[in-house]
Design an enzyme around this catalytic site. Structure first.
Site, short mmCIF file in Angstrom:
data_model
loop_
_atom_site.label_atom_id
_atom_site.label_comp_id
_atom_site.label_asym_id
_atom_site.label_seq_id
_atom_site.Cartn_x
_atom_site.Cartn_y
_atom_site.Cartn_z
N LYS A 181 0.82 -1.18 -0.21
CA LYS A 181 -0.06 0.30 0.11
C LYS A 181 0.86 1.21 0.06
O LYS A 181 0.71 2.19 -0.64
CB LYS A 181 -1.04 0.05 1.21
CG LYS A 181 -1.83 1.19 1.24
CD LYS A 181 -2.61 0.84 2.42
CE LYS A 181 -3.37 2.30 2.78
NZ LYS A 181 -4.15 2.20 4.13
N GLU A 205 10.98 -4.44 3.86
CA GLU A 205 11.24 -5.87 3.69
C GLU A 205 10.70 -6.22 2.40
O GLU A 205 11.42 -6.60 1.36
CB GLU A 205 10.12 -6.81 4.63
CG GLU A 205 10.71 -6.93 6.01
CD GLU A 205 10.22 -5.61 6.78
OE1 GLU A 205 9.65 -4.57 6.33
OE2 GLU A 205 10.25 -5.69 7.95
N GLY A 250 -4.33 -1.95 5.72
CA GLY A 250 -3.62 -3.08 5.08
C GLY A 250 -4.08 -4.62 5.62
O GLY A 250 -4.34 -5.47 4.76
N ARG A 251 -4.40 -4.89 6.86
CA ARG A 251 -4.99 -5.89 7.24
C ARG A 251 -6.55 -6.27 7.00
O ARG A 251 -7.00 -7.32 7.10
CB ARG A 251 -4.86 -6.03 8.87
CG ARG A 251 -5.45 -4.97 9.62
CD ARG A 251 -4.94 -4.90 10.94
NE ARG A 251 -5.37 -3.62 11.79
CZ ARG A 251 -4.73 -2.74 11.81
NH1 ARG A 251 -3.56 -2.31 11.22
NH2 ARG A 251 -4.90 -1.63 12.47
N GLU A 257 -3.05 -6.06 15.53
CA GLU A 257 -2.73 -4.88 15.10
C GLU A 257 -3.95 -3.74 15.46
O GLU A 257 -3.51 -2.60 15.46
CB GLU A 257 -2.02 -4.78 13.60
CG GLU A 257 -0.98 -3.94 13.24
CD GLU A 257 -0.37 -4.13 11.93
OE1 GLU A 257 -1.22 -3.90 11.10
OE2 GLU A 257 0.74 -4.46 12.00
N HIS A 308 -1.20 -32.41 20.33
CA HIS A 308 -0.10 -33.06 20.49
C HIS A 308 0.87 -31.95 20.88
O HIS A 308 2.21 -32.43 20.97
CB HIS A 308 0.25 -33.92 19.49
CG HIS A 308 -0.74 -35.16 19.31
ND1 HIS A 308 -0.96 -36.20 19.91
CD2 HIS A 308 -1.87 -35.28 18.23
CE1 HIS A 308 -1.91 -37.02 19.50
NE2 HIS A 308 -2.59 -36.39 18.41
N LYS A 355 10.65 0.28 13.40
CA LYS A 355 11.12 0.70 12.09
C LYS A 355 12.09 1.77 12.15
O LYS A 355 13.10 1.85 11.51
CB LYS A 355 10.01 1.14 11.15
CG LYS A 355 8.79 -0.05 10.78
CD LYS A 355 7.91 0.74 9.86
CE LYS A 355 6.95 -0.11 9.48
NZ LYS A 355 5.83 0.24 8.75
O1 F6P Z 1 4.12 -2.29 9.49
C1 F6P Z 1 2.92 -2.47 9.67
C2 F6P Z 1 2.31 -2.67 8.36
O2 F6P Z 1 2.02 -1.33 8.40
C3 F6P Z 1 0.99 -3.30 8.27
O3 F6P Z 1 -0.05 -2.63 8.69
C4 F6P Z 1 0.61 -3.62 6.85
O4 F6P Z 1 -0.39 -4.23 6.47
C5 F6P Z 1 2.10 -3.83 6.55
O5 F6P Z 1 3.06 -3.09 7.36
C6 F6P Z 1 2.42 -3.72 4.83
O6 F6P Z 1 2.43 -2.25 4.72
P1 F6P Z 1 2.51 -1.99 2.83
O7 F6P Z 1 1.37 -2.67 2.39
O8 F6P Z 1 2.32 -0.57 3.09
O9 F6P Z 1 3.86 -2.57 2.50
#
Ligand code: F6P
Length: 554
Positions: free
Chosen positions: A212, A218, A273-274, A359, A390, A518
């Site tokens: 987004k 990452e 995002g979630r 979150e 288990h 971050k």
């Molecule tokens: O850092 C947490 C977060 O902002 C989540 O809420 C989100 O789903 C994820 O990182 C990924 O964000 P993006 O889609 O902006 O890369």
């Protein structure tokens, strides 16, 4: 646009006070006894809707409990909050945004205005854009640099840009179409990249950079590594557009990365995002199961949206689940909640719900910035049954904590093997039964006596065999996992989480806590790589930095 009103202190509400008193009265409540006393208990505390059946009779509740919880929902004016969410009011006050994931599943022709603009045509325009891409890939018209059709799609994304699509595309594998395989690259750990890229051929792989913000470390690092790999495998810059597309609300950054503007699928600020698997973030889902099934998923979620908005609270599945969660979290000191899917295809639901719930509801201040007066979101954990039996179920049965659980199980298996599914279903039911019934001291003793054990040994062993029981759970039964039912199930949990945030007065749609790590990460990286020589803010971090640098010097 209207801002959602500032909530008040929930503990001051009459229903909260009545629930506190009721909790004391429920101290000795026994589910075993309640089932014996009331043959109608199962019927009284179960209901179905949107293709799901919910049995919540194995809870520490009476009809008075339910009435008081429903009263609480009325006193926080849950109806107004639900209306505000669906209408696009600013529920995410700290970011000044609405939370309109529900708009993503609304049918063509619906209208919804955000800042004076009807957003629904845009939502359906993007769905058409997704349809076009899916069709071109499935029909072999979108080809790689050697003109071979795409066989593998790699979703590069993390958090909400990973967990929802992974859950759904893997849960709906029996519906997968045309042999397009979906892979997920989330972690910055080079081992993940190494293992995945070893399975792929660049000429037939499409990467979706799913972010987004297009600003997530990452994801950007993995996107760069994937591009370098693609070039090293024989791909060229000129053909990059055949292999890299993006989903993002940050057009400029995606273009700067080298993605053609027409290959960027838009996202909007009003989708968290979630909560975004229903948007173009769901591209890997649509590529895996096809557009007709993707629309079924959306329509399943839409039926849950309708149910949530219209069903009376005492018959409203997400509202009931949320209220039960509040009951245990705030009145029985439960600190965690287990999600236990008894279905291989649903194995990733725990991870998705972890992000969705933790979150959203991992908050300590209310919408107006004042501190909360009660516990908020529980720790969400769990995993697939029977494996958990288990492993960690021991703690559920005999540990000192009370951990409410949701069992999720389909009636019909896609892959019947002998009588495995009957056994799987039996295990699911017997776990919730064992949690509820437990085993008394006299039952444990009688059992040992029947085996002919000497009395002295019985007295030694019996305490270990006592199982407290009276531990609560919900059981959610699906006829069979389908796009429509899965859509309803995921939307159900979204609404559950929202209801709890309304009760606690918190903002379910921001996540400021993630930011500090971050920020600090940048300083730590600089110190690890020699960009900053000045020591870290604390001795422990500096010690670990020195250890790492020492090892790398060699
Ligand atoms: O850092 C947490 C977060 O902002 C989540 O809420 C989100 O789903 C994820 O990182 C990924 O964000 P993006 O889609 O902006 O890369």
């Amino acid at each position: 646009m209207a801002y959602y009103r500032t909530p008040h202190d929930v503990t001051q509400l009459p229903a909260w006070k009545a629930l506190s008193q009721h909790r004391t009265a429920m101290q000795d409540f026994s589910m075993r006894e309640a089932f014996k006393a009331d043959p109608q208990r199962f019927n009284q505390f179960s209901l179905s809707g949107c293709g799901l059946f919910l049995d919540y009779s194995k809870n520490l509740i009476t009809s008075e409990t339910r009435d008081l919880l429903v009263k609480l929902a009325a006193e926080v004016d849950l109806n107004a909050a639900i209306k505000a969410m669906f209408a696009g009011e600013i529920l995410n006050a700290s970011e000044g945004r609405p939370a309109l994931h529900t708009a993503l599943r609304r049918p063509v022709g619906d209208k919804l205005s955000v800042n004076g603009t009807n957003i629904m045509p845009d939502v359906h325009k993007v769905l058409n854009q997704i349809t076009e891409l899916v069709t071109r890939i499935h029909d072999g018209l979108w080809r790689g640099y050697t003109e071979k059709p795409i066989t593998d799609v790699v979703n590069i994304g993390i958090g909400g840009s990973f967990l929802g699509p992974e859950l759904v595309s893997e849960a709906l594998l029996p519906y997968s179409q045309k042999g397009v395989r979906c892979h997920y690259l989330a972690n910055i750990d080079g081992s993940e990249f190494h293992e995945l890229s070893a399975k792929l051929r660049a000429e037939t792989t499409l990467f979706i950079v799913s972010s987004k913000s297009f600003n997530t470390l990452e994801t950007l690092k993995n996107a760069q590594a994937s591009r370098a790999w693609y070039l090293a495998q024989g791909g060229s810059e000129a053909e990059l557009h055949r292999h890299f597309i993006a989903v993002s609300s940050n057009n400029a950054a995606a273009v700067a990365f080298g993605i053609r503007e027409e290959n960027i699928f838009p996202m909007w600020d009003w989708v968290g995002g979630r909560y975004s698997l229903w948007s173009a973030i769901g591209l890997p889902i649509a590529l895996s199961i096809g557009m007709a099934n993707f629309k079924e998923l959306l329509s399943g979620a839409y039926t849950m949206d309708q149910h949530f908005q219209t069903a009376p609270f005492e018959q409203n599945i997400p509202v009931l689940l949320a209220l039960l969660g509040v009951w245990y979290n705030n009145f029985w000191e439960a600190q965690s909640h287990a999600i236990l899917p008894y279905d291989h295809y649903l194995r990733n639901i725990t991870k998705h719900l972890q992000q969705l719930d933790m979150e959203s509801n991992g908050k300590s201040v209310r919408q107006d910035g004042s501190p909360v007066s009660v516990e908020t979101g529980p720790v969400i954990w769990g995993g697939v049954g029977c494996n958990g039996q288990h492993a960690y179920h021991q703690l559920l049965h005999q540990g000192t904590q009370m951990i409410p659980a949701d069992f999720i199980v389909p009636v019909v298996s896609f892959n019947p093997v002998a009588d495995h599914h009957q056994w799987l279903f039996a295990n699911c039911l017997s776990q919730s039964q064992a949690l509820m019934l437990g085993k008394t001291r006299s039952e444990a003793e009688a059992e040992l006596r029947e085996k002919g054990m000497a009395e002295a040994d019985i007295q030694k062993l019996a305490p270990h065999k006592v199982i407290p029981g009276n531990r609560p759970s919900n059981t959610l039964v699906l006829e069979r996992v389908s796009p429509r039912r899965l859509g309803a199930l995921v939307a159900m949990y979204e609404h559950k989480v929202f209801v709890q945030s309304v009760i606690w007065g918190t903002n379910a749609f921001d996540q400021w806590g993630v930011e500090l790590g971050k920020e600090l990460g940048k300083g730590v990286y600089q110190r690890l790589t020699g960009g900053i020589e000045e020591p870290a803010e604390d001795g422990s971090t500096q010690g670990l930095i020195s250890y790492f640098r020492g090892r790398h010097r060699g």
